[in-house]
Motif scaffolding. Structure first.
Motif, PDB file in Angstrom:
ATOM      1  N   THR A 235      18.684  20.315  16.173  1.00  0.00           N
ATOM      2  CA  THR A 235      18.796  19.957  14.752  1.00  0.00           C
ATOM      3  C   THR A 235      20.234  19.658  14.343  1.00  0.00           C
ATOM      4  N   MET A 236      21.170  19.875  15.266  1.00  0.00           N
ATOM      5  CA  MET A 236      22.553  19.463  15.033  1.00  0.00           C
ATOM      6  C   MET A 236      23.042  18.718  16.269  1.00  0.00           C
ATOM      7  N   THR A 237      23.787  17.637  16.031  1.00  0.00           N
ATOM      8  CA  THR A 237      24.323  16.858  17.143  1.00  0.00           C
ATOM      9  C   THR A 237      25.660  17.448  17.581  1.00  0.00           C
TER      10      THR A 237
ATOM     11  N   ARG B  39      21.032  26.067  16.374  1.00  0.00           N
ATOM     12  CA  ARG B  39      20.656  24.739  15.874  1.00  0.00           C
ATOM     13  C   ARG B  39      20.959  23.645  16.897  1.00  0.00           C
ATOM     14  N   TYR B  40      22.024  23.826  17.621  1.00  0.00           N
ATOM     15  CA  TYR B  40      22.360  22.849  18.663  1.00  0.00           C
ATOM     16  C   TYR B  40      21.299  22.850  19.762  1.00  0.00           C
TER      17      TYR B  40
ATOM     18  N   GLU C 168      18.235  23.785  19.410  1.00  0.00           N
ATOM     19  CA  GLU C 168      16.976  23.255  18.845  1.00  0.00           C
ATOM     20  C   GLU C 168      17.033  21.742  18.698  1.00  0.00           C
TER      21      GLU C 168
ATOM     22  N   GLN D  98      28.185  16.885  14.820  1.00  0.00           N
ATOM     23  CA  GLN D  98      27.992  17.771  13.675  1.00  0.00           C
ATOM     24  C   GLN D  98      28.475  19.184  13.989  1.00  0.00           C
TER      25      GLN D  98
END
Lengths: 148, 315
Positions: free
Chosen positions: B293-295, B288-289, B291, B298
């Motif tokens: 989609t997460m900072t 997710r990182y 991609e 987060q």
């Protein structure tokens, strides 16, 4: 009836079999490349073409590394380690050759000649190791290896 | 992750004629480090332990060889002095080149399934970023300092005390940076450009009093930390050490890189822990990182929650 792989009779009516096709087996392809290089190193033009042989050796290193990385990717760590080890020996032999031949006239220098022999011997070990490992690694491990 | 091999080819081609010292100081080298961390973590979270070991080992060998080349250069280097570095770099190039070529297989051959659910990150405590006028920012920084006046006075008194041990002063400098550093204040006040904080007379006064690293300070370079330092300090340090070409853009790029590297380190720490589902959680976070989609925040919050879980094996 000729068996698969046999072709038409030669001049004297002998049956001749085709060489097996192992172009899909990276280790045997690599073995051939190493033998080709080692034969060239034995040649009289080697001293004149040392730089080209060095660059050629780098191509072999890259090829070997591909096989090693693939084997590790497919969980064949032991086979990868064996090939890695002999390649390390070859790198060391090449480095020794360069060091031995620096600052001298290589064709006349005994130390340089000995180092060349060591490289040739180590290359033979590499080729042998590649051939042995090919026997141990199932063909299906290599599926996808040559894909772009 | 598809350009680490190209970066390596570039340094072998471009820097072959350069002194190793130039390479060690270059943005190029820092970028290689960042890409290496991503690649290594990608291998770990997908369960490719042998390949992780190889990549780590070869990168470390290259780094060590570069360090040796730089050190021997101080004594008057020869090409031979650089030879181990070029050899190590070549081996690393071959490995990462093949791995990038087979990037999809790293995923296909993954031995780890990503976790489907992750802890929900709480809303950020930091204010949203906005534009500031210089006057308002100066006042906000003064107010920030006023709210922390007790700490400020305490730090100042230790730093000014000739009898305070050097070790105590080092600790206080770290604490001061963690509270009053340029990027820390920028984040706390929601300042879009940390450069504005650097240029604020209110902050410059704080920085001078507490001996914080500043761009204008062209004297002695800050000492390289020998031990791992806190994330915020690492960001500050990176910012202060950045190249000068485009001074503040480079400083912010360095700060960003330091932040990303810290996030990757935290994911790696989770992946290598003995916690239940560590790898599957780490893989989900990493994916997710990558991609977007997460900072960073987060991801780090999620790691914090996962490592603080009552089921965690902290042994």
């Amino acid at each position: 009836m000729p068996t698969t792989g046999a072709r038409a009779d030669g001049e004297k009516g002998e049956h001749m079999t085709e060489a097996p096709d192992y172009s899909h087996l990276p280790l045997l392809v690599f073995m051939d490349h190493v033998n080709e290089w080692a034969n060239s190193v034995r040649g009289d033009n080697f001293w004149r073409d040392m730089l080209e042989h060095r660059m050629w050796a780098d191509q072999l290193r890259e090829e070997a590394k591909g096989a090693i990385v693939w084997l590790e990717l497919r969980g064949r760590d032991e086979a990868a380690a064996q090939l890695d080890e002999v390649m390390g020996a070859l790198r060391e032999a090449i480095a020794n050759l360069e060091e031995a031949c620096e600052g001298v006239y290589p064709p006349d220098d005994p130390r340089c000649h000995d180092a060349r022999e060591a490289v040739i011997e180590t290359a033979s070990r590499v080729a042998a190791a590649a051939e042995d490992l090919d026997q141990e690694v199932p063909e299906e491990v290599w599926e996808g290896f040559f894909d772009e | 992750m598809s350009d680490l091999a190209n970066m390596m080819r570039s340094i072998l081609d471009t820097h072959a004629k350069d002194h190793p010292r130039e390479l060690a100081r270059s943005e190029h080298w820092l970028s290689i480090r960042e890409r290496y961390l991503q690649l290594s973590l990608n291998l770990i979270v997908n369960g490719h332990h042998s390949l992780t070991d190889r990549v780590d080992r070869e990168y470390q060998a290259m780094r060590d060889a570069l360090r040796s080349a730089v050190e021997s250069a101080r004594e008057g280097t020869t090409v031979q002095g650089d030879y181990p570095f070029w050899e190590a770099a070549t081996e690393f190039l071959f490995t990462v080149g093949h791995l990038e070529h087979w990037h999809a297989r790293i995923i296909d051959e993954s031995r780890v399934e990503a976790a489907k659910e992750l802890p929900t990150p709480k809303a950020s405590a930091d204010p949203p970023k906005r534009a500031w006028t210089r006057h308002d920012l100066d006042n906000a920084i003064r107010e920030y300092k006023a709210k922390r006046s007790a700490s400020f006075e305490q730090y100042f008194s230790v730093l000014e005390d000739p009898k305070a041990p050097a070790s105590r002063k080092r600790t206080v400098r770290k604490e001061a940076r963690a509270m009053f550093g340029r990027n820390v204040i920028a984040k706390a006040l929601g300042v879009k450009s940390a450069r504005m904080v650097s240029e604020s007379p209110a902050w410059v006064a704080i920085a001078k009093t507490l001996d914080l690293p500043r761009r204008a300070d062209q004297g002695t370079a800050p000492p390289k930390p020998k031990t791992r330092i806190g994330h915020e300090i690492a960001v500050e340090q990176a910012s202060a050490d950045a190249a000068d070409t485009d001074e503040y853009a480079a400083a912010d790029a360095s700060a960003r890189r330091a932040e990303q590297e810290e996030t990757l380190r935290q994911i790696r720490k989770l992946a290598e822990s003995e916690l239940p589902e560590a790898k599957s959680n780490a893989k989900a976070l990493f994916d997710r990182y990558q991609e977007g989609t997460m900072t960073d925040e987060q991801v780090r919050e999620a790691v914090e929650v996962l490592t603080a879980s009552p089921d965690a094996d902290l042994g």
